[in-house]
Design an enzyme around this catalytic site. Structure first.
Site, PDB file in Angstrom:
ATOM      1  N   SER A 416      12.126   4.174 -64.293  1.00 28.53           N
ATOM      2  CA  SER A 416      11.324   3.454 -63.301  1.00 28.53           C
ATOM      3  C   SER A 416      11.808   3.774 -61.895  1.00 28.53           C
ATOM      4  O   SER A 416      11.165   3.392 -60.922  1.00 28.53           O
ATOM      5  CB  SER A 416      11.404   1.948 -63.558  1.00 28.53           C
ATOM      6  OG  SER A 416      12.746   1.545 -63.588  1.00 28.53           O
ATOM      7  N   HIS A 437       6.028   5.771 -67.438  1.00 30.73           N
ATOM      8  CA  HIS A 437       6.661   4.517 -67.057  1.00 30.73           C
ATOM      9  C   HIS A 437       5.888   3.347 -67.666  1.00 30.73           C
ATOM     10  O   HIS A 437       4.786   3.021 -67.217  1.00 30.73           O
ATOM     11  CB  HIS A 437       6.710   4.432 -65.522  1.00 30.73           C
ATOM     12  CG  HIS A 437       7.365   3.196 -65.007  1.00 30.73           C
ATOM     13  ND1 HIS A 437       7.133   2.701 -63.755  1.00 30.73           N
ATOM     14  CD2 HIS A 437       8.249   2.350 -65.571  1.00 30.73           C
ATOM     15  CE1 HIS A 437       7.839   1.602 -63.576  1.00 30.73           C
ATOM     16  NE2 HIS A 437       8.522   1.375 -64.673  1.00 30.73           N
ATOM     17  N   GLU A 449       2.254   4.150 -66.057  1.00 30.29           N
ATOM     18  CA  GLU A 449       2.319   4.963 -64.843  1.00 30.29           C
ATOM     19  C   GLU A 449       2.791   6.350 -65.277  1.00 30.29           C
ATOM     20  O   GLU A 449       3.914   6.493 -65.774  1.00 30.29           O
ATOM     21  CB  GLU A 449       3.316   4.319 -63.867  1.00 30.29           C
ATOM     22  CG  GLU A 449       3.044   4.577 -62.425  1.00 30.29           C
ATOM     23  CD  GLU A 449       3.963   3.765 -61.511  1.00 30.29           C
ATOM     24  OE1 GLU A 449       3.606   3.581 -60.345  1.00 30.29           O
ATOM     25  OE2 GLU A 449       5.041   3.306 -61.945  1.00 30.29           O
ATOM     26  N   ASN A 487       6.246   0.179 -58.027  1.00 31.10           N
ATOM     27  CA  ASN A 487       7.452  -0.471 -57.510  1.00 31.10           C
ATOM     28  C   ASN A 487       7.595  -0.297 -56.004  1.00 31.10           C
ATOM     29  O   ASN A 487       8.246  -1.098 -55.343  1.00 31.10           O
ATOM     30  CB  ASN A 487       8.685   0.038 -58.249  1.00 31.10           C
ATOM     31  CG  ASN A 487       8.777  -0.594 -59.641  1.00 31.10           C
ATOM     32  OD1 ASN A 487       8.107  -1.601 -59.900  1.00 31.10           O
ATOM     33  ND2 ASN A 487       9.555  -0.015 -60.523  1.00 31.10           N
TER      34      ASN A 487
END
Ligand code: 3HC
Length: 703
Positions: A416, A437, A449, A487
């Protein structure tokens, strides 16, 4: 060219008109289909040679509902025919009408089928009323006819969840009269022949009231109370309950009119528009521009997962749930056993909740094989590494994968935070390496992702995107940059919430405002649940790289310094008794102390300001991410946020929200905060141009 083809088929009991709906790719019921179908039904009804009608979809697929693209668009100049008019013609037809259902009979498609006198289906057909997922309710009698077959309690579950029934279930519930084993048309014609031979009376669902009689009013009160929290702020599910209640308390004609009014209310709502945007964005995200047509996904028939921790186990479950055999590899037998036990526990929860049957779980568990040996997994078509989040560990894993995996295998990392290229360069085949991800819990969260490295081959990208669909995920392609898409925006979201605390808000107020907007959980409850210590460790490591000139909130660090790591230590932003958090005066004092240190005069912050500031920051960052080529388009950011971060789907996503506000409004907020706060609020390069466009559009709207 007509979207409905009619042909006459002789059976031993008389001629049957077969009306084939043909509207590629999925046979959606557009206005053209409704017009053509109504004409075909009238023709067949009037044709003296025809004894019965069969409705079927081209390519084996029935109808997946109204054509979603037509909602919210202005009506053209041509004729207007509603689904209700078609259904009235079918139900009142004096000849038996049989719907032949294959692949899907959804939404308006199932409503058409319920307007027919009989229904046959292939065993792989999915039947349901998914309108709620696009902010609508079934507006052509679905809330009235389905309860008449399955009973109001089951109808409430089915229509408010939008979940489809299997054909076998539909047969058990009386929605389908017969399942067809061989070719659907032959089965439907044979059924029609039997109806004619036995002179079976025509079954009009709208006249079948037995299952509604004597329904206890408490059913509805209790159902509403049970779902009140989940449906907060959403119109469609609440109206669906109203409509089913009306079916039980009013005569058909009256309740049918009630349903239409409720449908129109939903159709006109901003939520419907946002949800259809989300539907389309999810599908658009799968398209990668610029790839040659001969880049096709390679088949994935088996998988392997490295690391039997929470994440690895969840990923293995995703493969097994989709029917793919999967190796679960871990370095030591104890971790493997713990991983297997956790998977079994998660499955037991699914069975207890009723989301999976024991038979499904048994099948899935039989597909997961634990191993300690890299040599065992070499033939897998894809391997997903879910080892400890450390570059050295991951490089070591990829070197071992490089040694054993077959040349065509996709080598994916679930990192991540780490640089995909550094991981890829640990192998001699960086073109095969990609980021995949997953979000925790991996077997539940819908987002995948997909992160392309500098060397990742187009075929590996399309294979991973296609795999996402196979395992029921929404894939969003991201470039290889710090935080990827999700993120990176999450950091901005958290940052602004923290600044608002310093300026005068409390964690519980921020959470209330975000939940009021539709997030299932506020940021601080979420952080407390996830645990504050992991982020603290990452921040401690990153402290050396932090730009000290930029504003930084130390509140989270201060909590951790006091041993407040969230739920697991009984205290974080909130104080906990079990899982229930309550506001804590100590935290308020801590925040006030920070405000004083920062020389910030605390002020009243409104809930609206919280929502607007946090979302404006997310949208501004989203524009930067698209501008830098990390995300392909704004809709991808919306899809990522809805499926990975709990952004309320009925608000469309942060970018959709911003476009609805008007980019000129977002621009004003961003530039004002930029002037006050500096570089963190630097406007995205495209923001000014988008704002200007919206300003001009606004100027054209009469006051
Ligand atoms: N209208 C228009 N286009 C539709 C559509 C619809 N109802 N359903 C699917 N499509 C399009 C998709 O947008 C996609 O287009 P694209 O290739 O250009 O991206 C294409 O068909 C294929 O769709 P999927 O990628 O989703 O293919 P799948 O095979 O995975 O799924 C499906 C097919 C199960 C039909 C799924 O698309 C689906 O769930 N569709 C929506 C069903 C729905 O919500 N129906 C209710 C409509 S509202 C209604 O009926 C109102 C009535 O009550 C009055």
């Amino acid at each position: 060219m007509s979207t409905v083809h009619s042909s006459l088929h002789r059976t031993g009991a008389g001629a049957v008109a077969v009306l084939t709906i043909d509207n590629p790719p999925v046979n959606a019921m557009s206005m053209a289909v409704r017009i053509d179908l109504l004409a075909a039904v009238w023709d067949a009804a009037d044709n003296a040679q025809v004894q019965a009608l069969v409705l079927i979809g081209a390519g084996g697929k029935f109808i997946p509902g109204a054509d979603i693209r037509e909602f919210g668009k202005p009506q053209g100049a041509g004729p207007v025919i509603s689904g209700r008019e078609v259904i009235a013609a079918l139900e009142s037809c004096p000849k038996p009408v049989i719907a032949a259902l294959g692949v899907h009979a959804l939404g308006g498609g199932l409503e058409i089928a319920l307007g027919c006198h009989f229904r046959v289906a292939t065993s792989d057909c999915k039947l349901g009323l998914p309108e709620v997922s696009i902010g609508l309710l079934p507006g052509a009698g679905g809330t009235q006819r389905l309860p008449r077959l399955v009973g109001p309690a089951r109808a409430l579950e089915l229509i408010t969840s939008g979940k489809p029934m299997t054909a076998a279930d539909a047969q058990d519930s009386g929605v389908v009269d017969e399942l067809v084993d061989g070719p659907l048309l032959e089965g439907a014609l044979a059924f029609a022949q039997r109806v004619l031979t036995k002179a079976r009376p025509l079954q009009r669902v709208s006249e079948r009231n037995q299952r509604l009689a004597g329904t206890d009013a408490a059913l509805f009160t209790e159902f509403r109370a049970k779902h009140a929290k989940k449906w907060r702020g959403q119109i469609a599910p609440q109206r669906i309950v109203d409509c089913i209640e009306a079916a039980c308390t009013k005569p058909f004609a009256e309740a049918y009119a009630f349903e239409l009014a409720a449908f129109d209310e939903c159709k006109a709502s901003a939520q419907r528009a946002a949800l259809i945007h989300a539907f389309q964005a999810e599908r658009e995200a799968a398209r990668i521009p610029g790839l040659s047509a001969d880049v096709q996904p390679q088949p994935i028939r088996s998988a392997a997962v490295i690391g039997a921790g929470t994440m690895g186990g969840g990923i293995a479950m995703c493969f097994a749930n989709a029917g793919l055999p999967v190796w679960l590899l871990d370095a030591n037998p104890e971790s493997l056993a713990r991983g297997r036990a956790l998977i079994e526990k998660n499955y037991a929860t699914s069975v207890a909740r009723g989301s999976l049957s024991q038979a499904q779980v048994d099948r899935a568990l039989a597909l997961i094989t634990g191993t300690l040996e890299y040599a065992a997994i070499g033939d897998a078509d894809i391997v997903v590494e879910a080892a400890f989040e450390d570059l050295v560990v991951k490089k070591h894993v990829f070197q071992q994968l490089d040694a054993v995996m077959k040349p065509s295998a996709v080598l994916a990392t679930n990192t991540s935070t780490l640089d995909i290229d550094k991981i890829a360069n640990a192998t001699a085949r960086p073109a095969q390496v990609i980021g995949a991800h997953f979000f925790s819990p991996a077997n539940v969260m819908k987002l995948l992702e997909v992160v392309r490295g500098a060397a990742t081959s187009p075929q590996v990208i399309v294979t991973t995107m296609a795999l996402a669909k196979t395992i029921g995920k929404t894939a969003v392609l991201s470039g290889n940059a710090d935080g990827f898409i999700g993120n990176r925006i999450l950091a901005v979201y958290g940052r602004e919430c923290d600044f608002l605390l310093e300026e005068g808000a409390t964690p519980w107020q921020v959470d209330r405002a975000l939940q009021g907007f539709g997030f299932p959980m506020g940021l601080y409850l979420m952080r407390d649940m996830a645990g504050l210590d992991v982020g603290w460790r990452i921040r401690q490591y990153r402290e050396q790289f932090r730009d000290k000139a930029l504003r930084y909130s130390p509140i989270a660090d201060r909590l951790c310094e006091r041993g407040r790591f969230g739920q697991k230590t009984g205290a974080g932003y909130y104080r906990y008794t079990g899982r229930d958090g309550s506001p804590d005066a100590d935290v308020e004092r801590l925040i006030e102390e920070v405000s004083r240190e920062m020389k910030i005069t605390r002020r009243a912050v409104s809930d609206d300001e919280i929502v607007s500031r946090v979302l404006s920051a997310m949208a501004n960052e989203g524009l930067k991410i698209v501008g830098e080529g990390i995300a392909l388009r704004e809709g991808d950011i919306d899809a990522a946020y809805v499926h990975g971060y709990g952004f309320p789907r009925h608000q469309g996503g942060p970018m959709y929200w911003a476009a609805q506000q008007g980019w000129d409004i977002i621009h004003d907020t961003v530039t004002r905060l930029h002037a006050a706060q500096g570089a963190l609020w630097a406007p995205a390069p495209r923001l000014a141009a988008l704002a200007e466009q919206d300003r001009q559009t606004r100027a054209l709207i009469p006051a």
